[in-house]
Scaffold this motif. Structure first.
Motif, PDB file in Angstrom:
ATOM      1  N   GLU A 195       0.828  -1.208   0.000  1.00  0.00           N
ATOM      2  CA  GLU A 195       0.000   0.000   0.000  1.00  0.00           C
ATOM      3  C   GLU A 195       0.861   1.256   0.000  1.00  0.00           C
ATOM      4  N   LYS A 207      -1.433   4.540 -12.768  1.00  0.00           N
ATOM      5  CA  LYS A 207      -2.655   3.819 -12.410  1.00  0.00           C
ATOM      6  C   LYS A 207      -2.329   2.371 -12.052  1.00  0.00           C
ATOM      7  N   VAL A 209      -3.526  -1.197  -9.530  1.00  0.00           N
ATOM      8  CA  VAL A 209      -4.405  -1.900  -8.608  1.00  0.00           C
ATOM      9  C   VAL A 209      -3.581  -2.986  -7.935  1.00  0.00           C
ATOM     10  N   THR A 211      -3.457  -6.430  -4.959  1.00  0.00           N
ATOM     11  CA  THR A 211      -4.252  -7.506  -4.363  1.00  0.00           C
ATOM     12  C   THR A 211      -4.950  -6.964  -3.113  1.00  0.00           C
ATOM     13  N   PRO A 212      -6.176  -7.423  -2.845  1.00  0.00           N
ATOM     14  CA  PRO A 212      -6.894  -8.508  -3.534  1.00  0.00           C
ATOM     15  C   PRO A 212      -7.673  -8.073  -4.770  1.00  0.00           C
ATOM     16  N   ASN A 213      -7.422  -6.872  -5.274  1.00  0.00           N
ATOM     17  CA  ASN A 213      -8.149  -6.369  -6.439  1.00  0.00           C
ATOM     18  C   ASN A 213      -7.451  -6.730  -7.750  1.00  0.00           C
ATOM     19  N   VAL A 214      -6.698  -7.826  -7.742  1.00  0.00           N
ATOM     20  CA  VAL A 214      -6.003  -8.311  -8.947  1.00  0.00           C
ATOM     21  C   VAL A 214      -6.434  -9.751  -9.192  1.00  0.00           C
ATOM     22  N   GLY A 215      -6.832 -10.042 -10.410  1.00  0.00           N
ATOM     23  CA  GLY A 215      -7.257 -11.396 -10.739  1.00  0.00           C
ATOM     24  C   GLY A 215      -6.087 -12.331 -10.969  1.00  0.00           C
ATOM     25  N   ALA A 232       0.514  -6.505  -7.633  1.00  0.00           N
ATOM     26  CA  ALA A 232      -0.154  -5.326  -8.201  1.00  0.00           C
ATOM     27  C   ALA A 232       0.179  -5.266  -9.681  1.00  0.00           C
ATOM     28  N   ASN A 241      -8.076  -3.469 -20.239  1.00  0.00           N
ATOM     29  CA  ASN A 241      -7.269  -3.922 -19.097  1.00  0.00           C
ATOM     30  C   ASN A 241      -5.847  -4.290 -19.492  1.00  0.00           C
TER      31      ASN A 241
END
Length: 373
Positions: A195, A207, A209, A211-215, A232, A241
């Motif tokens: 973070e 820009k 993103v 984890t957990p917002n990463v597939g 990330a 994407n």
């Protein structure tokens, strides 16, 4: 038995085939890249480039990713070096360097060495940006150029945004310091360092993103599906994407730091590993992360950037591949030349003024490059 050869690390290595089946398909490579180390480099015909470079030199290798797209490559290079944008870009770079040195006014190697009161004071001072502070800031980075000072409303607005992002970065740093330096100190997690890095990168409008917002991403090695979840990604949802870079984070600092003795530094330079400051497991795990997003790269499947974050130390990585590299690792049929190269920068500590300033131009130009790709 038929014997073929492939090149790796500058040397030819024998690969035998029996009954038409390549032994490459039987390589013992974990299906989870979180289990990888740097031994996968030779197995996948990846050459580690010798030595380390500045972050900007590593970033400047992006034309290699576009080697097979000559028209697009020329156009992007021309836009990145255009006379119209160079003047304003220099002002913006100066603006950020001023912020890295004077607004984030800390200069330490380790997070537990920073006095809490110092960050508390900086955090409070960046909650608001009064007219006097703004005027001094503009005057400083514009070098008293009245034309820039009076006509650059966009730059002034950017300074205001940067100040807010600096405040967000200091908020996370203060949160971590309070945990680390309390009467009952806690161990800092990789998520906290992740973070902190994300907030630093967002200072430059990069820009990302995390984890957990990463597939989960996957790719094929010898008919085996390999899975990876980068910590990330630098990504552009406006371009399906597409990914500019994959990030790997560790809560541990590197083994070697700038305060070590000349004897130890000499030992590093004599080592067979040209990138001693990055742990061998991190190199392999990060390579897996870059491979997993390669098919979604903004450049096409011929290259991707990466960041390795060791606590507060940032290393920039450039991974360049041949146009059919993903097919090569799927079938094991490599060309007779090196199929892929990976290049590392020196580490830059975002807690030090020098480290932050070293990253300014690279991060800002990455943002511009994303617009042009």
């Amino acid at each position: 038995m038929q014997v073929t050869f492939r090149r790796t690390g500058g040397n030819l290595m024998k690969m035998s085939t029996v009954g038409g089946e390549n032994h490459f398909l039987n390589l013992q490579i974990s299906q989870e890249t979180s289990d990888w180390n740097d031994q996968v480099f030779s197995k996948l015909s990846v050459e580690m480039m010798p030595g380390v470079s500045t972050p900007y030199v590593v970033f400047s290798s992006f034309p290699d990713f576009l080697e097979n797209q000559r028209h697009r490559r020329s156009k992007i290079i021309a836009m990145m070096n255009g006379d119209e944008s160079l003047g304003e870009r220099k002002v913006v770079v100066d603006c950020y360097k001023y912020a890295m040195e004077h607004i984030i006014d800390i200069d330490y190697e380790y997070i537990d060495h920073i006095p809490v009161y110092r960050v508390e004071k900086l955090y409070e001072s960046t909650k608001t940006l009064d007219k006097t502070s703004m005027k001094n800031w503009i005057r400083h980075f514009a070098n008293n150029d009245l034309h820039v000072m009076s006509g650059s409303k966009r730059i002034k607005e950017r300074c205001k945004r940067v100040n807010q992002w600096v405040n967000d970065f200091l908020w996370q740093l203060l949160y971590m310091m309070n945990k680390k330096q309390s009467t009952d100190p806690e161990e800092l997690s990789e998520g906290m360092f992740q973070e902190l890095f994300l907030r630093f990168a967002k200072l430059f409008e990069l820009k990302l993103v995390g984890t957990p917002n990463v597939g989960r991403y996957s790719f094929d090695i010898g008919g085996k599906e390999i899975s990876s979840v980068p910590d990330a990604v630098v990504i552009d949802p406006g371009k399906q994407n597409s990914v500019l870079a994959a990030v790997k984070v560790s809560k541990c600092y590197s083994k070697w730091n700038v305060l070590e003795t000349h004897t130890k530094l000499r030992k590093v330079s004599e080592s067979h590993d040209p990138v001693e400051h990055v742990d061998c497991e991190l190199k392999g795990q990060h390579l897996g992360g870059m491979l997993s997003v390669l098919c979604d790269s903004l450049f096409g499947p011929t290259g991707i950037f990466g960041f390795i974050v060791q606590a507060t130390e940032v290393t920039i990585v450039a991974f360049a591949t041949s146009e059919n590299y993903l097919e090569c690792i799927k079938t094991g049929n490599f060309p007779e030349r090196d199929s892929a190269t990976v290049r590392y920068s020196e580490k830059c500590n975002i807690l030090t003024k020098k480290g932050r300033c070293e990253l300014v131009r690279t991060f800002l130009d990455m943002v511009d490059l994303m617009e042009y790709l």
